[in-house]
Design an enzyme around this catalytic site. Sequence first.
Site, PDB file in Angstrom:
ATOM      1  N   GLU A  13     -26.122-130.608 -16.489  1.00 56.60           N
ATOM      2  CA  GLU A  13     -25.551-129.391 -17.063  1.00 56.60           C
ATOM      3  C   GLU A  13     -25.960-128.252 -16.155  1.00 56.60           C
ATOM      4  O   GLU A  13     -27.125-127.851 -16.117  1.00 56.60           O
ATOM      5  CB  GLU A  13     -26.045-129.140 -18.489  1.00 56.60           C
ATOM      6  N   CYS A  46     -27.032-120.254 -20.509  1.00 62.42           N
ATOM      7  CA  CYS A  46     -26.079-120.965 -19.658  1.00 62.42           C
ATOM      8  C   CYS A  46     -24.645-120.564 -19.955  1.00 62.42           C
ATOM      9  O   CYS A  46     -23.827-120.446 -19.036  1.00 62.42           O
ATOM     10  CB  CYS A  46     -26.269-122.469 -19.799  1.00 62.42           C
TER      11      CYS A  46
END
Length: 482
Positions: free
Chosen positions: A251, A285
């Site tokens: 990720e 994020c």
Amino acid sequence: MGSNAPDPLSQVEFSNVVGGRPRGAAESHRVVDPRTEADLWEAPTASARDLDDAVEAGRAAFRTWGRSTPAERAAVLNAVAGVLYDNEDLLAGILMRETGKSRIMAQMEVKRAAFHYEYYATVQLEDEIQYEDDDLQIVGTHEPYGVIGAISPWNFPLILSSVKVASALATGNCVIIKPSPFTPYAILKFCELAQPVLPAGVFQALNGGADVGERLTRHPGVAHISFTGTIAVGQRIMAACAGTLKKVILELAGNDAAVVTDDVDLGVVVPKVALGCLLHAGQMCVASKRVYVHASRYDDFLARFRAHLAETYAATYDDADAPSVFGPLSNRPNFERCRGFVEDCRDKGYEVITVGEEQEGKKGFWIPPTIVANPPEDSLVVREEQFGPVVPIMKWEDEEDVIARANLDNAGLGASVWCRDAVRARKLARQLETGTVFINQPPQPHHAGYFAGQKLSGVGGELGKQGLLSYCQTKSLHIAKR
């Protein structure tokens, strides 16, 4: 707390966790408090021997844990959640020191981490019939890999590590967590506290820098790596894993775009867009890193956005107990990098709007909320992820144009669409090349929604029932019926 009051956390000690027991280290390092730059505790650095021992303990534990039933694993997951709840004050206090978060943000992180264990106690992968006729039945089964190496980032240490650990445990894997060297403390302490409710070797923790991470990714006894972090490090991890053909989940960064159409109610939308940009000072994020506002609403949006930031995000620099979702940058490298974006914008002559108090000469990694008004598309602040409280806000008129501008190669993690027309909103969302699109809500992953990056933003994914497939191997059983 008065200035002469004893610090309840001053005597806390931290260890790596190997084979169910705390383990010291010959070497250690210290992290500083992002609010004050004061030195924190000694954090042990794991050796190559520590890693070998942890892998051996994990492989030994896997012989039993890998055959455990879903009900047995659910009981353990719920017990681990209980450890987090029972130690909320301790862990939140540690998180405040190492991340710079306010108390309310740190408490939220502990609770949210616990919730992931509770959620995965209720979710499991069942065998499925893939095909059947009079002669043959094909059954798909899901088997754990063995020992998983999980490498966690520094922005939400407990939440993001718990996604990995809970997913691994729920599927019958053993897991070694390596926290970021910028935020080692809460993860190490949590792993230590959790040992009494876990079989030895099932959940272990090793602290260290890039060298420890590289050894983990290259170790032949580790079957799978799950990493959250930057694109550059993710690329190095994938290359390192290729030597042993490890499976990987990556990720990676997301230079996420928010698209605001001409039909929205700005009184409703502006505070939500601001939250999507500035939660944890933009160190998330899926935070909105670029905001595109329809030209017909741009001036009004900009004025409202600026006023809302002044009212809501004027940082309380000296009070970590203030109920704020804003805070300092969590470490000096990110602080210097983010400050570089602001300096570049000023050097280029862009309109830079600082909202709040500049902190020149004061301790702490503080950057006030900063707007960059309509910078060019090829500017550094638009092309690269800031990961801080610096928000470029641009104009758009044509839908095809704004979609093309939003779809950068490094923007494949998430995006948001703000549009009153539900049909139009979904049409725009489907054109955005990201793993997740948030429609009329601030970007925040949901535990039940699969979360994965496209393009440079990742490989594989986590969360939701589908996320468990990333932690399993699918085996097909071809069964003759006659």
